[in-house]
Design a protein around this motif. Structure first.
Motif, PDB file in Angstrom:
ATOM      1  N   LEU A 186       2.657  56.067  73.339  1.00 16.15           N
ATOM      2  CA  LEU A 186       3.393  55.650  74.527  1.00 16.15           C
ATOM      3  C   LEU A 186       3.823  56.863  75.363  1.00 16.15           C
ATOM      4  O   LEU A 186       3.730  56.847  76.595  1.00 16.15           O
ATOM      5  N   MET A 187       4.297  57.886  74.692  1.00 19.81           N
ATOM      6  CA  MET A 187       4.741  59.080  75.407  1.00 19.81           C
ATOM      7  C   MET A 187       3.575  59.742  76.155  1.00 19.81           C
ATOM      8  O   MET A 187       3.738  60.313  77.233  1.00 19.81           O
ATOM      9  N   LYS A 188       2.401  59.659  75.590  1.00 15.92           N
ATOM     10  CA  LYS A 188       1.219  60.269  76.191  1.00 15.92           C
ATOM     11  C   LYS A 188       0.637  59.407  77.307  1.00 15.92           C
ATOM     12  O   LYS A 188       0.085  59.939  78.289  1.00 15.92           O
ATOM     13  N   SER A 189       0.797  58.093  77.200  1.00 18.77           N
ATOM     14  CA  SER A 189       0.069  57.175  78.078  1.00 18.77           C
ATOM     15  C   SER A 189       0.873  56.651  79.261  1.00 18.77           C
ATOM     16  O   SER A 189       0.298  56.331  80.307  1.00 18.77           O
ATOM     17  N   LEU A 190       2.197  56.510  79.111  1.00 18.46           N
ATOM     18  CA  LEU A 190       3.013  55.899  80.150  1.00 18.46           C
ATOM     19  C   LEU A 190       3.499  56.927  81.171  1.00 18.46           C
ATOM     20  O   LEU A 190       3.709  58.096  80.857  1.00 18.46           O
ATOM     21  N   ALA A 191       3.708  56.464  82.397  1.00 27.50           N
ATOM     22  CA  ALA A 191       4.259  57.314  83.452  1.00 27.50           C
ATOM     23  C   ALA A 191       5.719  57.628  83.154  1.00 27.50           C
ATOM     24  O   ALA A 191       6.422  56.828  82.511  1.00 27.50           O
ATOM     25  N   ASP A 192       6.191  58.765  83.637  1.00 25.86           N
ATOM     26  CA  ASP A 192       7.560  59.197  83.343  1.00 25.86           C
ATOM     27  C   ASP A 192       8.615  58.219  83.836  1.00 25.86           C
ATOM     28  O   ASP A 192       9.691  58.095  83.226  1.00 25.86           O
ATOM     29  N   ASP A 193       8.342  57.501  84.941  1.00 29.08           N
ATOM     30  CA  ASP A 193       9.368  56.613  85.493  1.00 29.08           C
ATOM     31  C   ASP A 193       9.301  55.193  84.939  1.00 29.08           C
ATOM     32  O   ASP A 193      10.097  54.330  85.315  1.00 29.08           O
ATOM     33  N   THR A 194       8.366  54.935  84.024  1.00 28.82           N
ATOM     34  CA  THR A 194       8.299  53.617  83.375  1.00 28.82           C
ATOM     35  C   THR A 194       9.479  53.478  82.418  1.00 28.82           C
ATOM     36  O   THR A 194       9.819  54.404  81.687  1.00 28.82           O
ATOM     37  N   GLN A 195      10.102  52.301  82.434  1.00 28.07           N
ATOM     38  CA  GLN A 195      11.230  52.035  81.545  1.00 28.07           C
ATOM     39  C   GLN A 195      10.710  51.556  80.192  1.00 28.07           C
ATOM     40  O   GLN A 195       9.856  50.663  80.123  1.00 28.07           O
ATOM     41  N   LEU A 196      11.199  52.162  79.129  1.00 27.35           N
ATOM     42  CA  LEU A 196      10.741  51.834  77.770  1.00 27.35           C
ATOM     43  C   LEU A 196      11.937  51.490  76.896  1.00 27.35           C
ATOM     44  O   LEU A 196      12.901  52.245  76.815  1.00 27.35           O
ATOM     45  N   CYS A 197      11.873  50.336  76.253  1.00 30.45           N
ATOM     46  CA  CYS A 197      12.915  49.918  75.314  1.00 30.45           C
ATOM     47  C   CYS A 197      12.310  49.820  73.920  1.00 30.45           C
ATOM     48  O   CYS A 197      11.224  49.265  73.745  1.00 30.45           O
ATOM     49  N   ILE A 198      13.029  50.351  72.948  1.00 32.53           N
ATOM     50  CA  ILE A 198      12.595  50.242  71.554  1.00 32.53           C
ATOM     51  C   ILE A 198      13.747  49.641  70.757  1.00 32.53           C
ATOM     52  O   ILE A 198      14.846  50.198  70.715  1.00 32.53           O
ATOM     53  N   ALA A 199      13.481  48.484  70.151  1.00 35.51           N
ATOM     54  CA  ALA A 199      14.497  47.747  69.397  1.00 35.51           C
ATOM     55  C   ALA A 199      14.099  47.751  67.924  1.00 35.51           C
ATOM     56  O   ALA A 199      13.088  47.161  67.546  1.00 35.51           O
ATOM     57  N   VAL A 200      14.893  48.423  67.105  1.00 28.77           N
ATOM     58  CA  VAL A 200      14.582  48.603  65.687  1.00 28.77           C
ATOM     59  C   VAL A 200      15.590  47.840  64.820  1.00 28.77           C
ATOM     60  O   VAL A 200      16.789  47.843  65.100  1.00 28.77           O
ATOM     61  N   ASP A 201      15.076  47.164  63.785  1.00 33.60           N
ATOM     62  CA  ASP A 201      15.931  46.466  62.815  1.00 33.60           C
ATOM     63  C   ASP A 201      16.906  45.520  63.527  1.00 33.60           C
ATOM     64  O   ASP A 201      18.108  45.516  63.244  1.00 33.60           O
ATOM     65  N   VAL A 202      16.376  44.712  64.431  1.00 33.30           N
ATOM     66  CA  VAL A 202      17.212  43.800  65.217  1.00 33.30           C
ATOM     67  C   VAL A 202      17.972  42.852  64.289  1.00 33.30           C
ATOM     68  O   VAL A 202      17.393  42.248  63.391  1.00 33.30           O
ATOM     69  N   THR A 203      19.270  42.731  64.493  1.00 37.05           N
ATOM     70  CA  THR A 203      20.259  41.952  63.725  1.00 37.05           C
ATOM     71  C   THR A 203      20.614  42.608  62.386  1.00 37.05           C
ATOM     72  O   THR A 203      21.507  42.128  61.686  1.00 37.05           O
ATOM     73  N   GLY A 204      19.925  43.680  61.995  1.00 35.10           N
ATOM     74  CA  GLY A 204      20.188  44.326  60.713  1.00 35.10           C
ATOM     75  C   GLY A 204      21.301  45.358  60.784  1.00 35.10           C
ATOM     76  O   GLY A 204      21.811  45.688  61.859  1.00 35.10           O
ATOM     77  N   LYS A 205      21.644  45.910  59.647  1.00 37.31           N
ATOM     78  CA  LYS A 205      22.762  46.864  59.589  1.00 37.31           C
ATOM     79  C   LYS A 205      22.442  48.177  60.299  1.00 37.31           C
ATOM     80  O   LYS A 205      23.347  48.901  60.710  1.00 37.31           O
TER      81      LYS A 205
END
Length: 236
Positions: A186-205
């Motif tokens: 993603l870091m290599k392929s997306l434009a710098d101004d593209t918004q990126l969200c990463i959601a890890v362990d959703v609802t978990g501790k």
């Protein structure tokens, strides 16, 4: 004879979260269901046991419904329904039919005029979209990207163009042990101004949901754990 109903029963998406993510109406519906379809019978039994709504889970009857299930197997699975018994589908994680093979059984139910009852529960895809700050009125879920880096990069670039032209949030998932590999793509392929969200362990501790521009992500030293993650991006 009255047909039974097909209940779509959500499961937890993070361990030990039953008390906070499984609504009471699911606990109320379950005691009347003795027949189930599940991706993995062992984990389905463990989940139902953890809810403590059955005196014993031993009498419950399970059939395996997974990505290898053939359409001609469904008639046998639905025999209890034609005899008036309710049938439940349990996803391995989250909501049946959403990034899940349960849709095969739901399609069969509609074709045979069997009432389908979707029960409310956690979906990491929708929860991540809610928390992303991105377009929640126009979005697309794409499942997994190719393992090959070049192929994945090509698809990311294509989806970015589509996102920009349609103002559409693009959503996908990855196997936990490949989270950091995908992040590099993603870091290599997306434009710098593209918004990126990463959601890890959703609802978990260890839940972590962060939404930044790709440019800002590049400035943050980050290593993701081997936990389930949802990736979303929106290009303007």
């Amino acid at each position: 004879m009255r047909k039974g109903k097909l209940y779509l029963i959500p499961t937890v998406i993070a361990e030990e979260t039953q008390a906070v993510v499984i609504p009471p109406h699911i606990l109320q519906a379950l005691p009347g269901i003795q027949y189930f379809l599940a991706e993995d019978i062992r984990t389905a039994r463990r989940y139902l046991s953890s809810l403590k709504v059955y005196e014993s889970i031993e009498p419950l009857i399970f059939e395996v419904l997974n990505k290898n299930t053939k359409a001609d197997q469904l008639k046998k699975f639905f025999e209890p329904v034609f005899q008036g018994n309710d049938l439940g589908i349990l996803s391995e994680s989250g909501c049946p039919g959403v990034a899940d093979p349960g849709s095969l059984a739901v399609k069969f139910a509609h074709e045979h005029d069997i009432q389908v009852v979707p029960l409310v529960g956690p979906s990491s895809i929708l929860l991540a979209l809610m928390a992303s700050g991105m377009n929640g009125q126009r979005f697309a879920f794409h499942g997994y990207l190719p393992i090959d880096g070049k192929d994945a990069s090509a698809i990311v670039k294509t989806l970015e163009k589509e996102s920009r032209s349609k103002n559409q949030t693009q959503i996908f998932i990855e196997t936990p042990y490949r989270n950091n590999t995908l992040m590099a793509v993603l870091m290599k392929s997306l434009a710098d101004d593209t918004q990126l969200c990463i959601a890890v362990d959703v609802t978990g501790k260890d839940e972590s949901i962060r939404s930044y521009s790709v440019k800002k992500w590049k400035s943050i030293p980050v290593t993701f754990p081997k936990s389930p993650a949802i990736f979303l991006f929106l290009s303007h």
